[in-house]
Design an enzyme around this catalytic site. Sequence first.
Site, short mmCIF file in Angstrom:
data_model
loop_
_atom_site.label_atom_id
_atom_site.label_comp_id
_atom_site.label_asym_id
_atom_site.label_seq_id
_atom_site.Cartn_x
_atom_site.Cartn_y
_atom_site.Cartn_z
N HIS A 134 0.56 3.44 -10.67
CA HIS A 134 -0.58 3.76 -9.57
C HIS A 134 -0.05 4.59 -8.44
CE1 HIS A 134 -3.84 2.95 -6.78
NE2 HIS A 134 -4.46 2.29 -7.45
N ARG B 296 0.92 -1.24 0.06
CA ARG B 296 0.08 0.09 0.07
C ARG B 296 0.85 1.27 0.10
NH1 ARG B 296 -4.48 0.04 -1.92
NH2 ARG B 296 -5.02 -1.79 -0.53
N GLU C 200 -2.44 8.90 -11.24
CA GLU C 200 -2.04 7.69 -12.13
C GLU C 200 -1.75 7.94 -13.51
OE1 GLU C 200 -4.21 4.19 -10.82
OE2 GLU C 200 -4.84 5.20 -8.97
O1 TA6 Z 1 -6.95 3.36 -9.15
C1 TA6 Z 1 -7.99 3.64 -8.22
C2 TA6 Z 1 -8.35 2.23 -7.81
O2 TA6 Z 1 -8.50 1.36 -8.97
C3 TA6 Z 1 -9.51 2.36 -6.82
O3 TA6 Z 1 -10.69 1.70 -7.42
C4 TA6 Z 1 -8.80 1.49 -5.46
O4 TA6 Z 1 -9.67 0.44 -5.20
C5 TA6 Z 1 -7.53 1.42 -5.79
O5 TA6 Z 1 -7.27 1.55 -7.02
C6 TA6 Z 1 -6.78 0.52 -5.02
O6 TA6 Z 1 -6.77 -0.81 -5.31
P1 TA6 Z 1 -6.01 -2.03 -4.90
O7 TA6 Z 1 -6.45 -3.21 -5.65
O8 TA6 Z 1 -4.39 -1.54 -4.55
O9 TA6 Z 1 -6.66 -1.96 -3.37
#
Ligand code: TA6
Length: 301
Positions: A169, A73, A272
Site C-alpha cells: 500500500h 500513515r 498499490e
Molecule cells: O487502499 C485504499 C484504501 O483502502 C482506502 O479506501 C483508504 O481508506 C486507505 O486504504 C487507507 O486505509 P487505512 O486503513 O490505512 O486508513
Amino acid sequence: MSISDLNQRFAISGHVTFKEGPGGLTVAEVANGLAASTIALQGAHIMTFTPRGQEPVVWLSKFAKFAPGKSIRGGVPICWPWFGPHATDASLPGHGFARTVMWDVLETRAMADGATFLRFGLVETDATRAQWPHASTVQLEVSVGSALRVELVTRNTGKESFVLGEALHTYFHISDVAKMKISGLEGCDYLDKVGGTARKTQEGAIVIESEVDRVYLNTSADYLIEDSGFKRRIRVAGQNARSAVVWNPWVEKADKMGDFGPEGHRGMVCVETANAVENVVTVKPGEEHRLVATYSAETMA
Ligand code: TA6
C-alpha cells in the site's frame, strides 16, 4: 530480540543498524552508498526510502502516529492476508493484521551492487492464528539500492488451499498532486469506491482533482507517476500482481483521519501493487506466491 542482540546478529557496517525509532518502535536504519531507508519491525513497515541526492520517493506523514499495534500513515504498509474489509467478518481489521504485528529479522546481507538486502518474517501468535487459521508463512524481502525492491512471499505449509488478498500500500512523495499524473492504467477496468462501488474504465492518464479510491483490475503494465514539480518519474514495476489501487483521500477525508495534517494529501499519492477483489490468489498446499514491486525514480526532461 533486544536492539543490542539485533545489532550483534544483523548489523552490517556501511549498510544497516538497529535502533529505537519514533514511539519506541524498533527500526532497521539502512544507509548505503545508494540510498537510505528506515524499516520498522512492527509491520515490516518501510517508513522511508530516499535514493542518494534525491527527494524522498516514499511519503511519510509529518503527523504520523507511531505506537505499538497502530498502522503508520505513510511508507509501505503491508495489507495481508486480505485487502480492504474482511470478506465475512466486519470485526476483523481492514487490510488484515500484517501491518500492525511484529516481524522478526531473518537475514541481512550486503549485495555486490552496493544495495542492502533484508528479510523479515511475520511472527505468528494466537491472535494472528485466530484471524487466519491457515498453515502458512509470510516473509518480506527488501532490497534498498538505487531502486527499492519489495517481495512479499506467502507459502502454504498446510494441506488445504487458501485464498489470499494482499497489497503493498505504498505512499509516494510528490511535489503537488496538481503537478502529477499516473500513466499505465489506460483502458483498465476499475472499481470506483468513491460514493458507492461503480465499475468504470480508465480513459487516458489519471489526474487527481478530488478524492480518488480505485481498485484497477486485471492489470499488467508498469505504472508511471509523472511529477512535473520534482521533474521526475517514479516507475512502479509489479510482478504477480493483477490489481493496482490508486488512492488520495483529498481534503475532507484526510482531515477526518487526523494523521495527514493540513493539506497533507497534496504531497502524496498511493499507487498499490495488489491482488484484490476478483484478483485474489489461491495458494495451493506446498506452493509459494511472491508479490513483487520495484520502485525507481527517473529524471524527466
Ligand atoms: O487502499 C485504499 C484504501 O483502502 C482506502 O479506501 C483508504 O481508506 C486507505 O486504504 C487507507 O486505509 P487505512 O486503513 O490505512 O486508513
